[in-house]
Write an enzyme that holds these catalytic residues in place. Structure first.
Site, PDB file in Angstrom:
ATOM      1  N   PRO A   1       6.142   6.977   6.199  1.00  0.00           N
ATOM      2  CA  PRO A   1       7.575   7.216   5.964  1.00  0.00           C
ATOM      3  C   PRO A   1       8.315   7.725   7.200  1.00  0.00           C
ATOM      4  CG  PRO A   1       6.245   8.193   4.212  1.00  0.00           C
ATOM      5  CD  PRO A   1       5.289   7.741   5.264  1.00  0.00           C
TER       6      PRO A   1
ATOM      7  N   PHE B   1       3.530   9.723  -4.926  1.00  0.00           N
ATOM      8  CA  PHE B   1       4.665   8.818  -4.711  1.00  0.00           C
ATOM      9  C   PHE B   1       4.721   7.768  -5.806  1.00  0.00           C
ATOM     10  CE2 PHE B   1       6.258   4.746  -3.194  1.00  0.00           C
ATOM     11  CZ  PHE B   1       7.528   5.102  -2.767  1.00  0.00           C
TER      12      PHE B   1
ATOM     13  N   GLU C   1     -17.702  -5.140  12.682  1.00  0.00           N
ATOM     14  CA  GLU C   1     -16.540  -4.293  12.392  1.00  0.00           C
ATOM     15  C   GLU C   1     -15.380  -5.113  11.852  1.00  0.00           C
ATOM     16  OE1 GLU C   1     -16.730  -0.735  15.689  1.00  0.00           O
ATOM     17  OE2 GLU C   1     -16.184  -2.738  16.382  1.00  0.00           O
TER      18      GLU C   1
ATOM     19  N   GLU D   1      -3.568  -6.256   1.920  1.00  0.00           N
ATOM     20  CA  GLU D   1      -4.750  -5.386   1.990  1.00  0.00           C
ATOM     21  C   GLU D   1      -6.013  -6.113   1.529  1.00  0.00           C
ATOM     22  OE1 GLU D   1      -4.742  -1.289   0.846  1.00  0.00           O
ATOM     23  OE2 GLU D   1      -2.680  -0.984   1.500  1.00  0.00           O
TER      24      GLU D   1
ATOM     25  N   ASP E   1       4.707  -6.319   0.994  1.00  0.00           N
ATOM     26  CA  ASP E   1       4.684  -4.878   0.807  1.00  0.00           C
ATOM     27  C   ASP E   1       5.443  -4.319   2.002  1.00  0.00           C
ATOM     28  OD1 ASP E   1       4.231  -2.183   0.775  1.00  0.00           O
ATOM     29  OD2 ASP E   1       2.053  -2.296   0.592  1.00  0.00           O
TER      30      ASP E   1
ATOM     31  N   HIS F   1       2.877  -7.321   5.437  1.00  0.00           N
ATOM     32  CA  HIS F   1       2.593  -5.938   5.058  1.00  0.00           C
ATOM     33  C   HIS F   1       3.061  -5.051   6.201  1.00  0.00           C
ATOM     34  CE1 HIS F   1      -0.617  -2.793   3.641  1.00  0.00           C
ATOM     35  NE2 HIS F   1       0.624  -2.413   3.376  1.00  0.00           N
TER      36      HIS F   1
ATOM     37  N   ASN G   1       4.583   0.900  -6.723  1.00  0.00           N
ATOM     38  CA  ASN G   1       3.496   1.725  -6.197  1.00  0.00           C
ATOM     39  C   ASN G   1       3.490   3.012  -7.018  1.00  0.00           C
ATOM     40  OD1 ASN G   1       2.828   3.664  -3.245  1.00  0.00           O
ATOM     41  ND2 ASN G   1       1.371   2.382  -4.329  1.00  0.00           N
TER      42      ASN G   1
ATOM     43  N   ASN H   1       6.717  -1.344   2.272  1.00  0.00           N
ATOM     44  CA  ASN H   1       6.615   0.112   2.400  1.00  0.00           C
ATOM     45  C   ASN H   1       7.993   0.744   2.591  1.00  0.00           C
ATOM     46  OD1 ASN H   1       3.911   1.143   2.073  1.00  0.00           O
ATOM     47  ND2 ASN H   1       3.342  -0.131   3.823  1.00  0.00           N
TER      48      ASN H   1
END
Length: 552
Positions: free
Chosen positions: A361, A481, A271, A235, A407, A356, A476, A409
């Site tokens: 979920p 969470f 951007e 990130e 990460d 990443h 995390n 997730n």
């Protein structure tokens, strides 16, 4: 936030009195609401033991103050204190973060404690008929007045919390003294990109503490305090990589490699600056960059869909990426580790990978496919490097060692972690959600095309997590969470973990009522991982049948 739909109590409260016969027959009462009325002047302390309550109706009484013990009713979502004579509110009321409605109409409140700003799930705050200051009343009258008032209170709440105690350094094993080794440390850290750090997601954090200019100081301080030899970040905003992280870390002897998420390629230059991605930094006094690679999962999904609609509609639409750098250990690192001159001539390489995975979920299948893609590409990188650089880099283990930071997730009981830590996963694993991936998944078997065996997709690495056996209860930590989703994996048998940085003190979080991060003292919603690894080096050639490990 809040994410769960709130159903207010029914205003037509119905009362049922249990008969003596029902009680004698053992009927149980189940009640979550309580109403106390009749011009009550004080409340019994036994009320605060009713922690199961979700609604408390205390309106139309003669209460002049509310005890701080009311905060013990942590399940309350509805609290009505209207039409009393309350002159002040306890600061502890701000710890009742489950509250959705707080009615304080027609009391004698002149000020509100700033701690009320911590009630980030509050949807209704009623304050009519109180002699409050005009600026507070004006805020209440604005559109979305409750939210604006809570933000104002939270942003002006002074931070009295002391800094958390230092995280402990946990030794796992001693270095191997019987052979040549190289010691180096690795950090893995999701720094929470600025555009994701919103009050909608992190309503419990003051806006000034979510601001990137504030958070980045604590983030770089944490990174530098660990003084890791290799740093893997997720990130990282594109502009911040070049203007902040690379600048700060180059000054301290690091070089780096960064790639943004795939969406950047279709954006304007302006951007593109705000697209996040993954970065790897390494100390140039210890490592030399040999190769760098970017792995774009949506491109791999497109090229390997094999007619799978799930691959095209679910995986290809996600723009997550991974990066990898092939590093050569400098002689100085080996000599620092051993304390002896390095007399070997072979190059010693290591591949560091950082990824990443998708966050949602509901997309466990996508995370698992992305992980398979990444490991497959990492295997390709290692195989090609091994062939092009020939046997001079392989040593006795026959391959280039891997350090994988990510990460993911994904929790420790997920298909993703099962795949990485056990060497494979069943093609009918529940995380695939019974979607048709089979034909395309064979392309990502690290044992080559059609490398499935007995309905199982395998990979060729022997990976171990640096943080095993619950060494970190969560990586995390948000209100909604708390769990382990960040990992450092490394390949066996070449690498071992000697020590890791332990978790943040749980008692500090509980005692200070920190329900989630970021927080003014914690700059990201993730905690960093930090491990010291030991790389076992090849023995030098035998002399009279005896290995000379670094001439020690």
């Amino acid at each position: 936030m809040p994410k769960e739909k709130y159903e207010p109590p029914d205003p037509r409260r119905m009362y049922t009195i249990m008969s003596s016969e029902e009680a004698a027959n053992g009927k149980k009462s189940h009640w979550a609401e309580l109403e106390i009325s009749g011009k009550v002047r004080s409340l019994s302390s036994s009320l605060w033991s009713l922690t199961h309550l979700t609604a408390l109706h205390l309106s139309d009484n003669s209460l002049s103050c509310i005890p701080s013990d009311i905060a013990k009713l942590h399940n309350l979502v509805y609290l009505d204190l209207s039409h009393n004579q309350i002159q002040s509110l306890p600061a502890e009321l701000g710890n009742m973060v489950s509250l959705r409605e707080l009615h304080l109409n027609y009391n004698q409140l002149r000020v509100l404690p700033f701690e009320l700003g911590k009630l980030f799930q509050l949807q209704t705050l009623s304050l009519k008929g109180n002699p409050l200051t005009q600026d507070i009343l004006n805020l209440c009258l604005e559109p979305d007045g409750t939210r604006r008032l809570l933000n104002y209170l939270l942003d002006n709440l002074s931070v009295s919390t002391e800094q958390p105690p230092p995280r402990s350094w946990i030794m796992l094993q001693e270095p191997d003294r019987t052979r040549p080794t190289a010691l180096f440390s690795v950090m893995c850290y999701n720094v929470l990109c600025d555009k994701y750090a919103t009050r909608q997601l992190y309503g419990y954090c003051p806006s000034w503490a979510l601001n990137w200019d504030y958070r980045k100081k604590a983030i770089i301080q944490e990174i530098l305090s660990c003084n890791a030899d290799i740093i893997s970040l997720q990130e990282v905003e594109t502009e911040q990589y070049y203007s902040f992280f690379l600048v700060e870390l180059k000054e301290r002897g690091y070089n780096g490699f960064f790639s943004p998420k795939s969406r950047a390629r279709t954006m304007s230059e302006q951007e593109r600056k705000h697209v996040d991605g993954c970065a790897i930094f390494f100390k140039t006094e210890k490592f030399t960059l040999v190769q760098k690679h970017t792995v774009e999962f949506n491109q791999l999904a497109m090229a390997n869909s094999e007619g799978s609609e799930a691959m095209l509609n679910r995986v290809m639409t996600k723009d997550n990426i991974g990066v990898a750098v092939l590093l050569e250990l400098r002689k100085e690192l080996i000599e620092m580790s051993s304390g002896k001159p390095h007399l070997g001539t072979e190059k010693q390489l290591i591949l560091v990978a950082n990824a990443h995975m998708h966050w949602d979920p509901e997309y466990s299948d996508v995370k698992l496919v992305q992980t398979m893609m990444f490991l497959s590409e990492v295997k390709n990188i290692i195989d090609k490097a091994s062939r092009s650089l020939k046997s001079s880099v392989l040593g006795e283990c026959g391959t280039i060692p891997l350090v994988l930071c990510a990460d993911l997730n994904s929790l420790p009981d997920s298909g993703v972690v099962e795949y990485l830590s056990t060497g494979g996963v069943e093609t009918n694993h529940k995380d695939f959600k019974e979607l048709r991936y089979n034909e395309s998944l064979t392309n990502f078997s690290c044992n080559g095309k059609n490398g499935m065996t007995n309905g199982r997709i395998t990979h060729g690495f022997k990976l171990k997590s640096a943080y095993e056996n619950g060494l970190m209860p969560y990586t995390n930590y948000t209100f909604d969470f708390k769990g382990i989703i960040d990992y450092i994996f490394y390949s066996k048998p070449q690498l071992n973990t000697l020590a890791i940085l332990g978790p943040l003190d749980h008692h500090w979080l509980v005692e200070n009522n920190i329900s989630g991060c970021p927080h003014p003292l914690i700059p990201s919603d993730h905690f960093s991982l930090f491990a010291q690894l030991e790389l076992l080096l090849p023995f030098l050639p035998q002399v009279n049948g005896i290995h000379l490990p670094g001439r020690r």
